[in-house]
Scaffold this active site. Sequence first.
Site, PDB file in Angstrom:
ATOM      1  N   PHE A 176       0.830  -1.215   0.000  1.00 62.70           N
ATOM      2  CA  PHE A 176       0.000   0.000   0.000  1.00 62.70           C
ATOM      3  C   PHE A 176       0.862   1.263   0.000  1.00 62.70           C
ATOM      4  CE2 PHE A 176      -2.518  -3.042   2.579  1.00 62.70           C
ATOM      5  CZ  PHE A 176      -3.709  -3.026   1.889  1.00 62.70           C
ATOM      6  N   SER A 227      -4.681   1.709  -9.280  1.00 61.48           N
ATOM      7  CA  SER A 227      -5.740   2.714  -9.243  1.00 61.48           C
ATOM      8  C   SER A 227      -6.461   2.789 -10.582  1.00 61.48           C
ATOM      9  CB  SER A 227      -5.102   4.066  -8.939  1.00 61.48           C
ATOM     10  OG  SER A 227      -6.003   5.114  -9.197  1.00 61.48           O
ATOM     11  N   THR A 261      -7.003   5.295 -11.968  1.00 64.00           N
ATOM     12  CA  THR A 261      -6.361   6.388 -12.701  1.00 64.00           C
ATOM     13  C   THR A 261      -5.532   5.868 -13.883  1.00 64.00           C
ATOM     14  OG1 THR A 261      -5.217   8.496 -12.353  1.00 64.00           O
ATOM     15  CG2 THR A 261      -4.225   6.588 -11.343  1.00 64.00           C
ATOM     16  N   TYR A 305       1.625  10.767 -10.624  1.00 63.46           N
ATOM     17  CA  TYR A 305       1.099   9.746  -9.699  1.00 63.46           C
ATOM     18  C   TYR A 305       0.562   8.544 -10.480  1.00 63.46           C
ATOM     19  CZ  TYR A 305      -2.326   7.314  -6.828  1.00 63.46           C
ATOM     20  OH  TYR A 305      -3.049   6.329  -6.207  1.00 63.46           O
ATOM     21  N   LYS A 328       1.751   4.329 -10.878  1.00 60.85           N
ATOM     22  CA  LYS A 328       0.907   3.132 -10.750  1.00 60.85           C
ATOM     23  C   LYS A 328       1.068   2.242 -11.984  1.00 60.85           C
ATOM     24  CE  LYS A 328      -0.690   3.923  -6.745  1.00 60.85           C
ATOM     25  NZ  LYS A 328      -0.144   3.127  -5.644  1.00 60.85           N
ATOM     26  N   TYR A 366      -8.093   0.122  -7.623  1.00 57.43           N
ATOM     27  CA  TYR A 366      -9.155   0.656  -6.775  1.00 57.43           C
ATOM     28  C   TYR A 366      -9.865   1.793  -7.493  1.00 57.43           C
ATOM     29  CZ  TYR A 366      -5.828  -0.914  -3.044  1.00 57.43           C
ATOM     30  OH  TYR A 366      -4.937  -1.576  -2.252  1.00 57.43           O
ATOM     31  N   ASN A 371     -12.992   4.636  -6.126  1.00 51.32           N
ATOM     32  CA  ASN A 371     -12.896   5.741  -5.151  1.00 51.32           C
ATOM     33  C   ASN A 371     -13.296   5.285  -3.749  1.00 51.32           C
ATOM     34  OD1 ASN A 371     -12.975   6.993  -7.834  1.00 51.32           O
ATOM     35  ND2 ASN A 371     -13.087   8.921  -6.716  1.00 51.32           N
ATOM     36  N   ASN A 374     -10.056  15.330  -1.819  1.00 54.80           N
ATOM     37  CA  ASN A 374     -11.084  14.388  -2.269  1.00 54.80           C
ATOM     38  C   ASN A 374     -12.455  14.778  -1.736  1.00 54.80           C
ATOM     39  OD1 ASN A 374      -8.463  12.202  -1.792  1.00 54.80           O
ATOM     40  ND2 ASN A 374      -9.382  12.479  -3.800  1.00 54.80           N
ATOM     41  N   ARG A 383     -12.406  21.184 -12.282  1.00 52.43           N
ATOM     42  CA  ARG A 383     -11.031  21.054 -11.763  1.00 52.43           C
ATOM     43  C   ARG A 383     -10.151  20.525 -12.899  1.00 52.43           C
ATOM     44  NH1 ARG A 383     -10.154  17.248  -6.519  1.00 52.43           N
ATOM     45  NH2 ARG A 383     -10.820  15.659  -8.000  1.00 52.43           N
TER      46      ARG A 383
HETATM   47  P1  NAD Z   1      -2.443   6.628   2.838  1.00 54.62           P
HETATM   48  O1  NAD Z   1      -1.575   7.799   2.543  1.00 54.62           O
HETATM   49  O2  NAD Z   1      -3.448   6.748   3.916  1.00 54.62           O
HETATM   50  O3  NAD Z   1      -1.546   5.334   3.129  1.00 54.62           O
HETATM   51  C1  NAD Z   1      -0.282   5.157   2.547  1.00 54.62           C
HETATM   52  C2  NAD Z   1       0.675   4.801   3.661  1.00 54.62           C
HETATM   53  O4  NAD Z   1       1.982   4.562   3.118  1.00 54.62           O
HETATM   54  C3  NAD Z   1       0.832   5.914   4.706  1.00 54.62           C
HETATM   55  O5  NAD Z   1       0.666   5.339   5.989  1.00 54.62           O
HETATM   56  C4  NAD Z   1       2.256   6.412   4.510  1.00 54.62           C
HETATM   57  O6  NAD Z   1       2.831   6.871   5.715  1.00 54.62           O
HETATM   58  C5  NAD Z   1       2.930   5.168   3.966  1.00 54.62           C
HETATM   59  N1  NAD Z   1       4.131   5.379   3.151  1.00 54.62           N
HETATM   60  C6  NAD Z   1       4.266   6.151   2.040  1.00 54.62           C
HETATM   61  N2  NAD Z   1       5.507   6.023   1.539  1.00 54.62           N
HETATM   62  C7  NAD Z   1       6.170   5.131   2.330  1.00 54.62           C
HETATM   63  C8  NAD Z   1       7.464   4.569   2.313  1.00 54.62           C
HETATM   64  N3  NAD Z   1       8.366   4.907   1.381  1.00 54.62           N
HETATM   65  N4  NAD Z   1       7.804   3.694   3.278  1.00 54.62           N
HETATM   66  C9  NAD Z   1       6.904   3.347   4.235  1.00 54.62           C
HETATM   67  N5  NAD Z   1       5.672   3.830   4.299  1.00 54.62           N
HETATM   68  C10 NAD Z   1       5.301   4.720   3.355  1.00 54.62           C
HETATM   69  O7  NAD Z   1      -3.138   6.218   1.458  1.00 54.62           O
HETATM   70  P2  NAD Z   1      -4.303   5.177   1.155  1.00 54.62           P
HETATM   71  O8  NAD Z   1      -5.478   5.946   0.709  1.00 54.62           O
HETATM   72  O9  NAD Z   1      -4.429   4.220   2.283  1.00 54.62           O
HETATM   73  O10 NAD Z   1      -3.708   4.466  -0.140  1.00 54.62           O
HETATM   74  C11 NAD Z   1      -3.002   3.239  -0.070  1.00 54.62           C
HETATM   75  C12 NAD Z   1      -2.535   2.874  -1.464  1.00 54.62           C
HETATM   76  O11 NAD Z   1      -3.658   2.798  -2.330  1.00 54.62           O
HETATM   77  C13 NAD Z   1      -1.591   3.904  -2.095  1.00 54.62           C
HETATM   78  O12 NAD Z   1      -0.610   3.217  -2.836  1.00 54.62           O
HETATM   79  C14 NAD Z   1      -2.500   4.688  -3.010  1.00 54.62           C
HETATM   80  O13 NAD Z   1      -1.796   5.253  -4.094  1.00 54.62           O
HETATM   81  C15 NAD Z   1      -3.462   3.614  -3.471  1.00 54.62           C
HETATM   82  N6  NAD Z   1      -4.764   4.143  -3.926  1.00 54.62           N
HETATM   83  C16 NAD Z   1      -5.480   4.956  -3.103  1.00 54.62           C
HETATM   84  C17 NAD Z   1      -6.699   5.488  -3.562  1.00 54.62           C
HETATM   85  C18 NAD Z   1      -7.497   6.423  -2.681  1.00 54.62           C
HETATM   86  O14 NAD Z   1      -8.353   7.136  -3.226  1.00 54.62           O
HETATM   87  N7  NAD Z   1      -7.289   6.465  -1.362  1.00 54.62           N
HETATM   88  C19 NAD Z   1      -7.185   5.172  -4.844  1.00 54.62           C
HETATM   89  C20 NAD Z   1      -6.433   4.319  -5.649  1.00 54.62           C
HETATM   90  C21 NAD Z   1      -5.216   3.796  -5.174  1.00 54.62           C
HETATM   91  N1  UFG Z   2     -15.024  17.063  -6.282  1.00 57.42           N
HETATM   92  C1  UFG Z   2     -15.712  18.228  -6.061  1.00 57.42           C
HETATM   93  N2  UFG Z   2     -15.309  19.016  -5.019  1.00 57.42           N
HETATM   94  C2  UFG Z   2     -14.273  18.692  -4.196  1.00 57.42           C
HETATM   95  C3  UFG Z   2     -13.580  17.482  -4.450  1.00 57.42           C
HETATM   96  C4  UFG Z   2     -13.979  16.697  -5.510  1.00 57.42           C
HETATM   97  O1  UFG Z   2     -16.656  18.568  -6.780  1.00 57.42           O
HETATM   98  O2  UFG Z   2     -13.957  19.462  -3.286  1.00 57.42           O
HETATM   99  C5  UFG Z   2     -15.477  16.179  -7.397  1.00 57.42           C
HETATM  100  C6  UFG Z   2     -14.421  15.952  -8.455  1.00 57.42           C
HETATM  101  O3  UFG Z   2     -14.448  16.965  -9.426  1.00 57.42           O
HETATM  102  C7  UFG Z   2     -14.834  14.569  -8.995  1.00 57.42           C
HETATM  103  C8  UFG Z   2     -15.425  13.869  -7.763  1.00 57.42           C
HETATM  104  O4  UFG Z   2     -15.759  14.915  -6.848  1.00 57.42           O
HETATM  105  O5  UFG Z   2     -15.861  14.724  -9.945  1.00 57.42           O
HETATM  106  C9  UFG Z   2     -14.441  12.923  -7.095  1.00 57.42           C
HETATM  107  O6  UFG Z   2     -13.236  13.615  -6.806  1.00 57.42           O
HETATM  108  P1  UFG Z   2     -12.123  13.003  -5.838  1.00 57.42           P
HETATM  109  O7  UFG Z   2     -11.029  14.019  -5.748  1.00 57.42           O
HETATM  110  O8  UFG Z   2     -12.734  12.533  -4.575  1.00 57.42           O
HETATM  111  O9  UFG Z   2     -11.640  11.692  -6.620  1.00 57.42           O
HETATM  112  P2  UFG Z   2     -11.000  11.523  -8.069  1.00 57.42           P
HETATM  113  O10 UFG Z   2     -11.886  10.589  -8.824  1.00 57.42           O
HETATM  114  O11 UFG Z   2     -10.686  12.821  -8.680  1.00 57.42           O
HETATM  115  O12 UFG Z   2      -9.607  10.838  -7.735  1.00 57.42           O
HETATM  116  C10 UFG Z   2      -9.501   9.722  -6.854  1.00 57.42           C
HETATM  117  C11 UFG Z   2      -8.127   9.728  -6.199  1.00 57.42           C
HETATM  118  C12 UFG Z   2      -7.064   9.485  -7.228  1.00 57.42           C
HETATM  119  C13 UFG Z   2      -7.365   8.227  -7.966  1.00 57.42           C
HETATM  120  C14 UFG Z   2      -8.742   8.287  -8.580  1.00 57.42           C
HETATM  121  C15 UFG Z   2      -9.110   6.983  -9.257  1.00 57.42           C
HETATM  122  O13 UFG Z   2      -7.882  10.968  -5.572  1.00 57.42           O
HETATM  123  O14 UFG Z   2      -5.833   9.321  -6.596  1.00 57.42           O
HETATM  124  O15 UFG Z   2      -9.702   8.533  -7.552  1.00 57.42           O
HETATM  125  O16 UFG Z   2      -8.943   5.940  -8.373  1.00 57.42           O
HETATM  126  F1  UFG Z   2      -6.448   8.080  -8.948  1.00 57.42           F
END
Ligand code: NAD
Ligand code: UFG
Length: 338
Positions: A80, A124, A126, A148, A152, A176, A178, A198, A291
């Site tokens: 993760f 992701s 993305t 970013y 991935k 993943y 959202n 987000n 955005r």
């Molecule tokens: P998060 O930031 O809450 O968790 C990531 C964790 O990794 C954190 O605890 C951070 O301290 C740790 N970390 C980062 N770099 C590190 C390193 N070099 N060594 C050790 N620890 C490190 O994020 P999350 O939302 O839990 O996401 C987890 C994974 O899922 C990430 O890879 C993220 O890119 C991916 N992801 C998240 C989303 C989302 O919307 N949250 C969507 C798609 C993919």
């Molecule tokens: N949005 C708003 N207002 C805000 C924030 C978001 O209107 O303050 C809208 C955005 O324009 C979008 C939707 O809400 O239409 C979702 O936005 P998020 O920022 O919550 O999520 P995204 O889909 O843009 O991106 C997320 C993660 C990315 C990941 C992507 C696909 O942030 O890291 O989902 O997994 F790559």
Amino acid sequence: MKVLLTGGAGYIGSHTCVELILAGHTPVIADNFDNSCPEAIRRVEEITGVNVKSYELDVCDSEAVERMFSENDFDAVIHFAGLKAVGESCAIPLRYYRNNIDSTLTLLEAMKKHGVANFVFSSSATVYGVPERVPLVEGMPTGCTNPYGWTKLMNEQILTDAASADAGLSVVLLRYFNPIGAHESGRIGENPNGIPNNLMPYITQVAAGKLSRLGVFGNDYPTPDGTGVRDYIHVVDLAKAHVKALDYAASHKGTEVFNIGTGTGYSVLDIVNAFMRVNDLEIPYDIKPRRPGDIAECYADPSKAEKILGWKAEKTLEDMCRDSWNWQSHNKNGYDPD
Ligand code: NAD
Ligand code: UFG
């Protein structure tokens, strides 16, 4: 299985840690707490009643990773750990490439040396870039619009190549959609630094009075109400997908990729209205310009995960809205004391 969770103190990692323990696995966390804190691990222990071994280390630090692998007989790694802010990745791309790519290479080398065969990776949606059509199916073209996203996609390629070259390695790539929501206990949840990027954390902070109004980024998209459509998935459903992915990895070789979403797209206004209805709260909002970098619609075809992993999202949008607010309202400052 004894499973290394890199980034296990983070949002998705901490919820997955709980589900792994419930499924009878033994997680070990490695995190540098760059975007999390030890309190999240303590809360996982509180929820499960199980002590969780953890290491404070940078997963790019090959000596520290080597020491950890020497001390533990891991069966699998769920990776993760990573930096995840899209905007920040455009401002400081090298930090993103260094952290997100180096960590994977370091883990793969340690796994090879210590004979650890199973790797589950946090990818992701993305990686689909600007989709030609929805729902998204795993075989559709990939391409990214920011560093970013490229980390991935590059990691997917690195892992696929590593598994092609090593008949003993099994890789599961989870794309993943959202993730929102929180554990139903309200003890762990998403804890963004500063003003959230987000949607759901922004909404909950408006509800809590920490932010005054939500900005809705665009109402002129070609979607039913003009606002952006996404596939929001409850983080506990997402966490459970990792348990299934581990089982799959342990019984198959090579690489497999899965969409982890619900298959349903909701607009920004759907989310705002559901949140207000479920929690009986007002969320004042203003329509703002689009955005930059946002796409109109993104939702999964999750049928491959259902067919092959035997996983399907079960929680509703109402569950997501209720649990997000339960976490925020009981933890005004996240894991910091009130
Ligand atoms: P998060 O930031 O809450 O968790 C990531 C964790 O990794 C954190 O605890 C951070 O301290 C740790 N970390 C980062 N770099 C590190 C390193 N070099 N060594 C050790 N620890 C490190 O994020 P999350 O939302 O839990 O996401 C987890 C994974 O899922 C990430 O890879 C993220 O890119 C991916 N992801 C998240 C989303 C989302 O919307 N949250 C969507 C798609 C993919
Ligand atoms: N949005 C708003 N207002 C805000 C924030 C978001 O209107 O303050 C809208 C955005 O324009 C979008 C939707 O809400 O239409 C979702 O936005 P998020 O920022 O919550 O999520 P995204 O889909 O843009 O991106 C997320 C993660 C990315 C990941 C992507 C696909 O942030 O890291 O989902 O997994 F790559």
